[in-house]
Design a protein around this motif. Structure first.
Motif, PDB file in Angstrom:
ATOM      1  N   ALA A  74      -0.273  11.227   6.547  1.00 27.30           N
ATOM      2  CA  ALA A  74      -1.386  10.294   6.730  1.00 27.30           C
ATOM      3  C   ALA A  74      -1.697  10.082   8.220  1.00 27.30           C
ATOM      4  O   ALA A  74      -2.610   9.342   8.556  1.00 27.30           O
ATOM      5  N   GLY A  75      -0.912  10.730   9.085  1.00 27.14           N
ATOM      6  CA  GLY A  75      -1.178  10.669  10.519  1.00 27.14           C
ATOM      7  C   GLY A  75      -0.455   9.558  11.263  1.00 27.14           C
ATOM      8  O   GLY A  75      -0.771   9.271  12.413  1.00 27.14           O
ATOM      9  N   PHE A  76       0.535   8.946  10.630  1.00 29.96           N
ATOM     10  CA  PHE A  76       1.272   7.860  11.264  1.00 29.96           C
ATOM     11  C   PHE A  76       2.287   8.394  12.269  1.00 29.96           C
ATOM     12  O   PHE A  76       2.955   9.392  12.015  1.00 29.96           O
ATOM     13  N   SER A  77       2.436   7.701  13.393  1.00 31.58           N
ATOM     14  CA  SER A  77       3.516   7.988  14.333  1.00 31.58           C
ATOM     15  C   SER A  77       4.784   7.325  13.782  1.00 31.58           C
ATOM     16  O   SER A  77       4.708   6.495  12.863  1.00 31.58           O
ATOM     17  N   ASP A  78       5.936   7.652  14.356  1.00 31.66           N
ATOM     18  CA  ASP A  78       7.185   7.030  13.903  1.00 31.66           C
ATOM     19  C   ASP A  78       7.122   5.511  14.011  1.00 31.66           C
ATOM     20  O   ASP A  78       7.540   4.800  13.100  1.00 31.66           O
ATOM     21  N   GLU A  79       6.598   5.015  15.119  1.00 29.32           N
ATOM     22  CA  GLU A  79       6.525   3.566  15.294  1.00 29.32           C
ATOM     23  C   GLU A  79       5.561   2.928  14.296  1.00 29.32           C
ATOM     24  O   GLU A  79       5.828   1.852  13.765  1.00 29.32           O
ATOM     25  N   GLU A  80       4.452   3.605  14.013  1.00 33.53           N
ATOM     26  CA  GLU A  80       3.510   3.085  13.015  1.00 33.53           C
ATOM     27  C   GLU A  80       4.143   3.072  11.626  1.00 33.53           C
ATOM     28  O   GLU A  80       3.922   2.143  10.843  1.00 33.53           O
ATOM     29  N   MET A  81       4.947   4.097  11.317  1.00 30.60           N
ATOM     30  CA  MET A  81       5.645   4.134  10.029  1.00 30.60           C
ATOM     31  C   MET A  81       6.591   2.948   9.910  1.00 30.60           C
ATOM     32  O   MET A  81       6.623   2.262   8.878  1.00 30.60           O
ATOM     33  N   LEU A  82       7.365   2.702  10.959  1.00 32.62           N
ATOM     34  CA  LEU A  82       8.300   1.583  10.932  1.00 32.62           C
ATOM     35  C   LEU A  82       7.561   0.254  10.786  1.00 32.62           C
ATOM     36  O   LEU A  82       7.973  -0.605  10.012  1.00 32.62           O
ATOM     37  N   ARG A  83       6.469   0.122  11.512  1.00 32.53           N
ATOM     38  CA  ARG A  83       5.681  -1.112  11.434  1.00 32.53           C
ATOM     39  C   ARG A  83       5.194  -1.323   9.996  1.00 32.53           C
ATOM     40  O   ARG A  83       5.302  -2.412   9.439  1.00 32.53           O
TER      41      ARG A  83
END
Length: 117
Positions: A74-83
Motif C-alpha cells: 500500500a506504499g507505507f514506510s516502516d514508520e507509517e506501518m508502526l503508526r
C-alpha cells in the motif's frame, strides 16, 4: 521523544529480541530484512528497536509478516506501518496490533488493503 516512541510504549533492542526468541542476533537481522519484523531507530543513539508487542510467548506474532507485506504494497514506510498498527481505531475497537494478537488478521489485512485505494 518522537511520536512513535510515545505511541509504542514498550520497545526491545535487537539483542533483546534475540534473547526473547532464543536465536542469534544474525537471525534477528534476517527477520528485519525479510520484513517479518519492523525495526526503527530510536533515541539519541538511534538504536534499532522493535515493538515488544510483536513478540509473544517466545515467537514473532505469526500474522505480522503478511500484514507488513500488505502495508508495504500500500506504499507505507516502516514508520507509517508502526503508526497505523499502534494507533487506536474506534471502529475495531482498539489498535490493529491488538486485533492481530487476538487472531483477527483477516479483518486487519482487509483494512490495510483498503488503505492502498
Amino acid at each position: 521523544m518522537n511520536e512513535l516512541e510515545e505511541l509504542v510504549s514498550d520497545w526491545l533492542t535487537l539483542p533483546d529480541v534475540a534473547e526473547q526468541l532464543d536465536v542469534t542476533i544474525s537471525k534477528v537481522h534476517s527477520l528485519v530484512e525479510e520484513r517479518a519484523l519492523l525495526a526503527v531507530r530510536l533515541g539519541e543513539r538511534k538504536i534499532r528497536s522493535v515493538p515488544a508487542a510483536f513478540i509473544s510467548d517466545g515467537a514473532v506474532l505469526d500474522s505480522l509478516k503478511g500484514t507488513i507485506s500488505v502495508l508495504a504494497d500500500a506504499g507505507f514506510s516502516d514508520e507509517e506501518m508502526l503508526r497505523w498498527l499502534f494507533t487506536a481505531d474506534d471502529t475495531l475497537p482498539g489498535r490493529p496490533v491488538d486485533a492481530l494478537k487476538e487472531g483477527r488478521k483477516t479483518e486487519i489485512r482487509r483494512r490495510a488493503q483498503a488503505l492502498a485505494w
